[in-house]
Write an enzyme that holds these catalytic residues in place. Structure first.
Site, PDB file in Angstrom:
ATOM      1  N   HIS A 106       0.804  -1.218   0.000  1.00 16.97           N
ATOM      2  CA  HIS A 106       0.000   0.000   0.000  1.00 16.97           C
ATOM      3  C   HIS A 106       0.840   1.273   0.000  1.00 16.97           C
ATOM      4  CE1 HIS A 106       0.452  -0.313   4.485  1.00 16.97           C
ATOM      5  NE2 HIS A 106       0.449   0.998   4.400  1.00 16.97           N
ATOM      6  N   ASP A 136       0.087  -7.611   1.460  1.00 13.55           N
ATOM      7  CA  ASP A 136       0.486  -6.216   1.608  1.00 13.55           C
ATOM      8  C   ASP A 136       2.003  -6.074   1.590  1.00 13.55           C
ATOM      9  OD1 ASP A 136       0.123  -3.470   1.823  1.00 13.55           O
ATOM     10  OD2 ASP A 136       0.165  -3.488   4.008  1.00 13.55           O
ATOM     11  N   GLY A 210       4.054   6.459   8.823  1.00 13.69           N
ATOM     12  CA  GLY A 210       5.436   6.592   8.385  1.00 13.69           C
ATOM     13  C   GLY A 210       6.254   5.355   8.680  1.00 13.69           C
ATOM     14  N   ASN A 211       5.813   4.518   9.645  1.00 15.06           N
ATOM     15  CA  ASN A 211       6.497   3.263   9.960  1.00 15.06           C
ATOM     16  C   ASN A 211       6.163   2.159   8.956  1.00 15.06           C
ATOM     17  OD1 ASN A 211       6.289   4.242  13.219  1.00 15.06           O
ATOM     18  ND2 ASN A 211       8.171   3.201  12.561  1.00 15.06           N
ATOM     19  N   SER A 212       5.149   2.370   8.144  1.00 14.26           N
ATOM     20  CA  SER A 212       4.661   1.321   7.267  1.00 14.26           C
ATOM     21  C   SER A 212       5.755   0.781   6.353  1.00 14.26           C
ATOM     22  CB  SER A 212       3.527   1.874   6.404  1.00 14.26           C
ATOM     23  OG  SER A 212       2.789   0.850   5.826  1.00 14.26           O
ATOM     24  N   GLY A 268     -10.227 -24.542  -2.095  1.00  8.58           N
ATOM     25  CA  GLY A 268     -11.556 -24.447  -2.690  1.00  8.58           C
ATOM     26  C   GLY A 268     -12.649 -24.811  -1.711  1.00  8.58           C
ATOM     27  N   VAL A 269     -12.585 -24.248  -0.508  1.00  5.58           N
ATOM     28  CA  VAL A 269     -13.607 -24.525   0.500  1.00  5.58           C
ATOM     29  C   VAL A 269     -14.024 -23.231   1.177  1.00  5.58           C
ATOM     30  CG1 VAL A 269     -12.813 -26.871   0.995  1.00  5.58           C
ATOM     31  CG2 VAL A 269     -11.874 -24.969   2.314  1.00  5.58           C
ATOM     32  N   ILE A 271     -15.212 -22.159   4.930  1.00  7.38           N
ATOM     33  CA  ILE A 271     -15.092 -22.774   6.252  1.00  7.38           C
ATOM     34  C   ILE A 271     -15.701 -21.880   7.317  1.00  7.38           C
ATOM     35  CG2 ILE A 271     -13.049 -24.152   5.725  1.00  7.38           C
ATOM     36  CD1 ILE A 271     -11.332 -21.930   6.927  1.00  7.38           C
TER      37      ILE A 271
END
Length: 469
Positions: A106, A136, A210-212, A268-269, A271
């Protein structure tokens, strides 16, 4: 002669005087980690095309207030939207001497230009090698060599209570250091699309915009995570931050380096969790596992013989304590790998071998009555009728009964059955029509606990029914 009371007073005075020294000895020293790690940490400045809405405080209004990704936004003086140049800032770190570095997706999403600044004031324009929105993460590269870099933890032995250190540029304050402890492991934070492939590391390290994309270190100076999200109601740190664990980073980086894209394991489930009543109805001694509510018709699980109503207890030798754990484990499994899956079916444990598919190859799947019925399930407190062709086609099912009425105070009402639900299974018996529903109900005995599978608003769901004694 000194009295006992005087001795006690002197003893506590000594403890008081010694306490600061004892506390100092027990606290870790982060100086070496900061000295060795800071040169490889970078500030990332992203330029977005004019008119494009970069992630900024205005966009934050569209994100749930309590859970926000974070980085600093600094725009120019107000201009018409079509002329406005948008800038955003985040953090990152080099992972190899030849210029590869990691940050959050991001941070660089939609970027026109990406500038990387090092602590020694060198600057480089970076190329986006590949991104993975599901985790991310983004992999960048600069044209340089002999760069300082950080090592990702290889042991995956991070534990709750360990000290961790973050380095980044909160609010544009370059190379700030904060410390804290790991407060939880394996946190599930589904995305806006409901995907849940990252078992986040939760910490109480002070993390701010800013830490991202910055690194999270253990006391050995290894990177144990990439800071990604915070829990906040004010926009600032309140001591709940989340990092992408090193195991996920290693997997994603390797694939982005090799092909520029990421493929995940896929079953493909659909749950759901197992509660106390469902656990009893399936023959489990406690709530555990991931209950299969629906399968993709051509998915890996269906091809392997798994069925709706199976409870997955172990996947490839790893325990599945809750349904949220299954996507974490499956997502890190290489596609086309055949693994053992331990399930509970009909009160018996069974092992099925499943060939895991790839999420990119099988991206996702989508999942009126001619005559009214009478109350044919009186023991449950339900008035049902056969589901019409329109409902069957809409929900992609071959049969079922539509709940028209739920009697107040009945077994069904206590279990949470609602009018409009379409029942497709009672216990281990498929419900195709009213007659099959009647037969299934007639076989129930007082005190039985059975699972009820239904479709609610297009989504499959299991509910535990417990008959009265």
């Amino acid at each position: 002669m000194i009295s006992r009371r005087t001795l006690s007073t002197l003893f506590f005075l000594c403890l008081t005087l010694a306490a600061p020294g004892l506390a100092a000895q027990s606290l870790p020293d982060f100086r070496e980690i900061v000295k060795s790690g800071s040169p490889a940490v970078v500030k990332i400045v992203v330029q977005h095309p004019p008119g494009r809405s970069a992630s900024n405080p205005h966009d934050m209004e569209e994100i749930p207030e309590y859970l926000r990704r974070f980085f600093e936004f600094r725009g120019q003086q107000p201009q018409p939207p079509q002329q406005r140049q948008r800038m955003s800032m985040g953090s990152g770190f080099f992972i190899s001497a030849d210029g590869y570095l990691v940050t959050n997706n991001h941070v660089v999403e939609g970027a026109e230009n990406v500038l990387v600044r090092m602590i020694d004031r060198r600057e480089f324009e970076a190329e986006v090698v590949g991104t993975d929105p599901r985790s991310d993460l983004a992999l960048l590269r600069v044209e340089a060599s002999s760069l300082p870099y950080l090592r990702l933890e290889a042991s995956d032995e991070l534990e709750v209570g360990e000290w961790v250190v973050a380095i980044g540029s909160p609010f544009g304050l370059d190379y700030s250091v904060t410390a804290g402890i790991v407060s939880a492991m394996g946190r599930s934070l589904p995305t806006e699309q409901g995907e849940n492939y990252v078992p986040f590391v939760q910490t109480d390290v002070a993390i701010n915009p800013g830490n991202s994309g910055g690194p999270l270190f253990n006391l050995n100076g290894e990177v144990v995570g990439v800071n990604s999200q915070i829990f906040t109601r004010s926009g600032g740190s309140i001591g709940l931050s989340f990092a992408i664990p090193a195991s996920v980073v290693r997997n994603v980086v390797a694939q982005l380096k090799e092909s520029g894209r990421v493929t995940r394991g896929w079953l493909g489930v659909t749950i759901q969790d197992v509660d106390k009543t469902l656990a009893e109805s399936f023959g489990l001694d406690r709530p555990q596992g991931a209950l299969i509510a629906q399968l993709a018709g051509d998915g890996p699980a269906a091809r392997a013989g798994l069925e709706a109503g199976d409870v997955i207890l172990r996947f490839d030798g790893k325990d599945i304590p809750t349904s949220a754990e299954l996507p974490h484990v499956v997502g890190l499994t290489a596609p086309d790998t055949t693994v053992p899956v331990e399930i509970m079916r009909d009160h018996k444990r069974k092992t099925v071998r499943v060939k895991v598919g790839g999420l990119d190859a099988d991206d996702s799947y989508a999942l009126s009555s001619d005559r009214a019925g009478e109350d044919r399930g009186g023991r449950l407190g339900l008035v049902v009728e056969e589901a019409g062709p329109e409902a069957l086609e809409r929900f992609g099912i071959s049969g079922g009964v539509l709940v028209r009425q739920v009697s107040p105070g009945s077994v069904a009402a206590e279990s949470g059955v609602l009018p409009g639900d379409v029942i497709t299974m009672l216990g281990s018996t498929p419900v195709k029509d009213v007659a099959s529903f009647e037969r299934a109900v007639s076989r129930l005995e007082a005190g039985d606990s059975v699972p009820l599978r239904l479709i609610r608003r297009g989504a499959p769901l299991f509910i535990g029914l417990k008959l009265r004694d």
